[in-house]
Design a protein around this motif. Structure first.
Motif, PDB file in Angstrom:
ATOM      1  N   MET A 179       0.810  -1.217   0.000  1.00  0.00           N
ATOM      2  CA  MET A 179       0.000   0.000   0.000  1.00  0.00           C
ATOM      3  C   MET A 179       0.846   1.270   0.000  1.00  0.00           C
ATOM      4  SD  MET A 179      -3.162  -0.925  -0.097  1.00  0.00           S
ATOM      5  CE  MET A 179      -4.471  -0.056   0.766  1.00  0.00           C
ATOM      6  N   ASP A 180       2.065   1.167   0.495  1.00  0.00           N
ATOM      7  CA  ASP A 180       2.900   2.362   0.635  1.00  0.00           C
ATOM      8  C   ASP A 180       3.693   2.665  -0.631  1.00  0.00           C
ATOM      9  OD1 ASP A 180       4.281   4.532   1.642  1.00  0.00           O
ATOM     10  OD2 ASP A 180       5.752   3.308   2.682  1.00  0.00           O
ATOM     11  N   ILE A 181       4.496   1.700  -1.074  1.00  0.00           N
ATOM     12  CA  ILE A 181       5.379   1.990  -2.203  1.00  0.00           C
ATOM     13  C   ILE A 181       5.134   1.116  -3.436  1.00  0.00           C
ATOM     14  CG2 ILE A 181       7.232   3.063  -0.884  1.00  0.00           C
ATOM     15  CD1 ILE A 181       8.664   0.448  -0.724  1.00  0.00           C
ATOM     16  N   ASN A 182       4.740  -0.142  -3.227  1.00  0.00           N
ATOM     17  CA  ASN A 182       4.520  -1.005  -4.391  1.00  0.00           C
ATOM     18  C   ASN A 182       3.304  -0.568  -5.192  1.00  0.00           C
ATOM     19  OD1 ASN A 182       5.295  -3.058  -6.086  1.00  0.00           O
ATOM     20  ND2 ASN A 182       4.859  -4.716  -4.662  1.00  0.00           N
ATOM     21  N   ILE A 183       2.407   0.177  -4.557  1.00  0.00           N
ATOM     22  CA  ILE A 183       1.218   0.627  -5.278  1.00  0.00           C
ATOM     23  C   ILE A 183       1.582   1.572  -6.426  1.00  0.00           C
ATOM     24  CG2 ILE A 183       0.644   2.678  -3.876  1.00  0.00           C
ATOM     25  CD1 ILE A 183      -2.321   1.467  -3.986  1.00  0.00           C
ATOM     26  N   TYR A 184       2.703   2.291  -6.304  1.00  0.00           N
ATOM     27  CA  TYR A 184       3.166   3.108  -7.423  1.00  0.00           C
ATOM     28  C   TYR A 184       3.480   2.220  -8.627  1.00  0.00           C
ATOM     29  CZ  TYR A 184       3.781   7.295  -4.508  1.00  0.00           C
ATOM     30  OH  TYR A 184       3.575   8.382  -3.701  1.00  0.00           O
ATOM     31  N   VAL A 225       6.526  -8.489 -12.632  1.00  0.00           N
ATOM     32  CA  VAL A 225       6.781  -8.587 -11.200  1.00  0.00           C
ATOM     33  C   VAL A 225       6.945  -7.170 -10.657  1.00  0.00           C
ATOM     34  CG1 VAL A 225       7.748 -10.895 -11.128  1.00  0.00           C
ATOM     35  CG2 VAL A 225       9.255  -8.968 -11.594  1.00  0.00           C
ATOM     36  N   CYS A 226       6.199  -6.878  -9.603  1.00  0.00           N
ATOM     37  CA  CYS A 226       6.299  -5.598  -8.913  1.00  0.00           C
ATOM     38  C   CYS A 226       6.825  -5.865  -7.503  1.00  0.00           C
ATOM     39  CB  CYS A 226       4.932  -4.918  -8.835  1.00  0.00           C
ATOM     40  SG  CYS A 226       4.238  -4.432 -10.429  1.00  0.00           S
ATOM     41  N   ILE A 227       8.020  -5.393  -7.236  1.00  0.00           N
ATOM     42  CA  ILE A 227       8.678  -5.630  -5.952  1.00  0.00           C
ATOM     43  C   ILE A 227       8.616  -4.357  -5.122  1.00  0.00           C
ATOM     44  CG2 ILE A 227      10.845  -6.253  -4.810  1.00  0.00           C
ATOM     45  CD1 ILE A 227      11.629  -7.606  -7.525  1.00  0.00           C
ATOM     46  N   GLY A 228       8.176  -4.508  -3.878  1.00  0.00           N
ATOM     47  CA  GLY A 228       8.170  -3.387  -2.951  1.00  0.00           C
ATOM     48  C   GLY A 228       8.695  -3.843  -1.612  1.00  0.00           C
ATOM     49  N   HIS A 305      -9.384   3.807 -13.782  1.00  0.00           N
ATOM     50  CA  HIS A 305      -8.021   3.313 -13.535  1.00  0.00           C
ATOM     51  C   HIS A 305      -7.817   3.018 -12.049  1.00  0.00           C
ATOM     52  CE1 HIS A 305      -3.647   3.052 -13.589  1.00  0.00           C
ATOM     53  NE2 HIS A 305      -3.671   3.918 -12.581  1.00  0.00           N
ATOM     54  N   SER A 306      -8.212   3.941 -11.187  1.00  0.00           N
ATOM     55  CA  SER A 306      -8.041   3.740  -9.749  1.00  0.00           C
ATOM     56  C   SER A 306      -8.823   2.527  -9.258  1.00  0.00           C
ATOM     57  CB  SER A 306      -8.486   4.988  -8.982  1.00  0.00           C
ATOM     58  OG  SER A 306      -7.635   6.090  -9.242  1.00  0.00           O
ATOM     59  N   GLU A 307      -9.998   2.318  -9.818  1.00  0.00           N
ATOM     60  CA  GLU A 307     -10.810   1.158  -9.435  1.00  0.00           C
ATOM     61  C   GLU A 307     -10.114  -0.143  -9.835  1.00  0.00           C
ATOM     62  OE1 GLU A 307     -15.247  -0.334 -10.588  1.00  0.00           O
ATOM     63  OE2 GLU A 307     -15.074   1.721  -9.841  1.00  0.00           O
ATOM     64  N   MET A 308      -9.506  -0.145 -11.003  1.00  0.00           N
ATOM     65  CA  MET A 308      -8.767  -1.324 -11.443  1.00  0.00           C
ATOM     66  C   MET A 308      -7.601  -1.613 -10.496  1.00  0.00           C
ATOM     67  SD  MET A 308      -6.842  -1.936 -15.109  1.00  0.00           S
ATOM     68  CE  MET A 308      -6.067  -0.315 -15.024  1.00  0.00           C
ATOM     69  N   VAL A 309      -6.898  -0.569 -10.078  1.00  0.00           N
ATOM     70  CA  VAL A 309      -5.779  -0.744  -9.154  1.00  0.00           C
ATOM     71  C   VAL A 309      -6.258  -1.309  -7.829  1.00  0.00           C
ATOM     72  CG1 VAL A 309      -4.048   0.492  -7.788  1.00  0.00           C
ATOM     73  CG2 VAL A 309      -4.302   0.985 -10.226  1.00  0.00           C
ATOM     74  N   MET A 310      -7.371  -0.778  -7.310  1.00  0.00           N
ATOM     75  CA  MET A 310      -7.884  -1.274  -6.042  1.00  0.00           C
ATOM     76  C   MET A 310      -8.334  -2.727  -6.139  1.00  0.00           C
ATOM     77  SD  MET A 310      -7.232   1.013  -3.898  1.00  0.00           S
ATOM     78  CE  MET A 310      -7.791  -0.119  -2.625  1.00  0.00           C
ATOM     79  N   SER A 311      -8.819  -3.145  -7.290  1.00  0.00           N
ATOM     80  CA  SER A 311      -9.201  -4.550  -7.460  1.00  0.00           C
ATOM     81  C   SER A 311      -7.972  -5.447  -7.400  1.00  0.00           C
ATOM     82  CB  SER A 311      -9.957  -4.745  -8.782  1.00  0.00           C
ATOM     83  OG  SER A 311      -9.095  -4.649  -9.904  1.00  0.00           O
ATOM     84  N   ILE A 312      -6.860  -4.972  -7.943  1.00  0.00           N
ATOM     85  CA  ILE A 312      -5.600  -5.727  -7.886  1.00  0.00           C
ATOM     86  C   ILE A 312      -5.072  -5.779  -6.458  1.00  0.00           C
ATOM     87  CG2 ILE A 312      -3.167  -5.672  -8.600  1.00  0.00           C
ATOM     88  CD1 ILE A 312      -4.199  -4.501 -11.289  1.00  0.00           C
ATOM     89  N   VAL A 313      -5.173  -4.667  -5.747  1.00  0.00           N
ATOM     90  CA  VAL A 313      -4.758  -4.632  -4.336  1.00  0.00           C
ATOM     91  C   VAL A 313      -5.557  -5.648  -3.533  1.00  0.00           C
ATOM     92  CG1 VAL A 313      -4.822  -3.231  -2.234  1.00  0.00           C
ATOM     93  CG2 VAL A 313      -3.898  -2.265  -4.355  1.00  0.00           C
ATOM     94  N   ASP A 314      -6.875  -5.682  -3.727  1.00  0.00           N
ATOM     95  CA  ASP A 314      -7.731  -6.636  -3.023  1.00  0.00           C
ATOM     96  C   ASP A 314      -7.267  -8.073  -3.264  1.00  0.00           C
ATOM     97  OD1 ASP A 314      -9.347  -4.706  -1.923  1.00  0.00           O
ATOM     98  OD2 ASP A 314     -11.183  -5.342  -2.938  1.00  0.00           O
ATOM     99  N   LYS A 315      -7.029  -8.399  -4.531  1.00  0.00           N
ATOM    100  CA  LYS A 315      -6.627  -9.766  -4.879  1.00  0.00           C
ATOM    101  C   LYS A 315      -5.254 -10.090  -4.313  1.00  0.00           C
ATOM    102  CE  LYS A 315      -9.317  -9.853  -9.174  1.00  0.00           C
ATOM    103  NZ  LYS A 315      -9.225  -9.825 -10.663  1.00  0.00           N
TER     104      LYS A 315
END
Length: 325
Positions: A179-184, A225-228, A305-315
């Motif tokens: 939520m802090d840095i990998n979300i970028y 791959v997104c590394i945070g 776009h933000s909604e798509m990101v939040m769906s990925i965060v949830d998963k």
């Protein structure tokens, strides 16, 4: 835009060094707690903010304010944004928008019902260098692999290991590396390639929170791959690999200071179209325009776009067994 700033932390201090360069933004108020009064008074005097408030309701009742910029800890985003929307104020909310997709959808529905603008402050989506990367991708052939690494040892991690749980590592407050840095990184990738087919998150979990992790996004014909990491450090770098070349961004996906295009003959070109030295300038210039013009179409695209990101965060959080809030 007649703006009230909600909060007085690091991001607000950073924002204030830039906002005077954005035409059309009037700093009407800064809102915080009684214990932040001395800090807020100093910011008021240094940056020409018209008033200091410690009561959020007073801010929302003020006719001198039409927009609030919510720069508070993650777990407060939803409640403060909801209250502002119900009081007919436009909302600019720092990333991450909310703690989950359900909260974000509720805010979106309320904003529509109350005829106000709702926007997420996520710098990379508005940077000219990011838009140039989208164009440059066409020159490196079929994309195969994307690797984004944003790893930065947190000054709060040592305290966390000693049992002092600060907001950055508090699951109840929406902390953690994702939520802090990998979300970028998530915003960066999905802003170019859209929604992935599969999402999984391999996280290093301590005391119920991810101190670091690897988010995997599967697009079928390309793998990401997104590394945070907040518990370790490494060169911060993003590489997009195509069958005719690569794009390399040295530095975080939140700033995209510049990027390099390399072809298969190892010929390279450095590209930099920065509009301003401050990473937040372009997004707030666009926010001011969107709100002034009531540009619902552009707002809607950004909310999608933000909604798509939040769906990925949830998963991702679900796959790692992490529960926030």
């Amino acid at each position: 835009m007649k703006l009230a700033i909600i909060g007085s932390g690091m991001i607000v201090n950073d924002f204030l060094t830039m906002v005077c360069d954005v035409p059309g933004i009037q700093l009407e108020a800064i809102v915080g707690t009684d214990r932040s009064m001395d800090k807020m008074r100093l910011l008021k005097n240094n940056y020409g903010i018209r008033q200091v408030l410690t009561n959020y309701e007073d801010c929302l009742k003020s006719k001198a304010i039409d927009t609030v910029y919510i720069a508070l800890p993650n777990h407060l985003h939803f409640s403060f944004a909801k209250q502002a929307i119900l009081n007919k104020k436009n909302v600019i909310c720092e990333k991450p928008f909310t703690l989950n997709l359900s909260e974000m959808k509720e805010l979106r529905e309320l904003a529509s019902a109350n005829n106000v603008m709702l926007l997420e402050a996520i710098t990379n989506q508005y940077l000219t260098n990011y838009k140039k990367i989208k164009e440059a991708i066409k020159t490196i052939g079929a994309i195969k692999i994307i690797e984004c690494n944003y790893s930065q040892y947190s000054s709060r991690y040592d305290a966390f290991k000693q049992g002092d749980i600060l907001p950055a590592f508090n699951p109840k407050m929406g902390g953690g590396a994702l939520m802090d840095i990998n979300i970028y990184n998530i915003h960066f990738v999905t802003g170019i390639f859209g929604k992935p087919q599969k999402v999984s998150y391999l996280a290093n979990v301590e005391n119920g929170i991810d101190t670091s992790g690897i988010l995997s996004l599967d697009y079928g014909d390309k793998k990401v791959v997104c590394i945070g990491a907040k518990d370790s450090t490494a060169p911060i770098r993003t590489i997009i690999q195509g069958d005719k070349g690569a794009i390399i961004i040295d530095g975080p996906t939140s700033t995209i200071d510049r990027f390099t295009i390399i072809d298969n003959q190892n010929k390279s070109e450095i590209v930099d179209f920065k509009v301003h030295t401050h990473r937040m300038y372009e997004e707030f210039t666009e926010f001011e325009r969107i709100i002034r013009e009531s540009d619902v179409e552009t707002m809607t695209n950004h909310l999608d776009h933000s909604e798509m990101v939040m769906s990925i965060v949830d998963k991702g959080l679900d796959s790692a067994g992490i529960s926030l809030g």
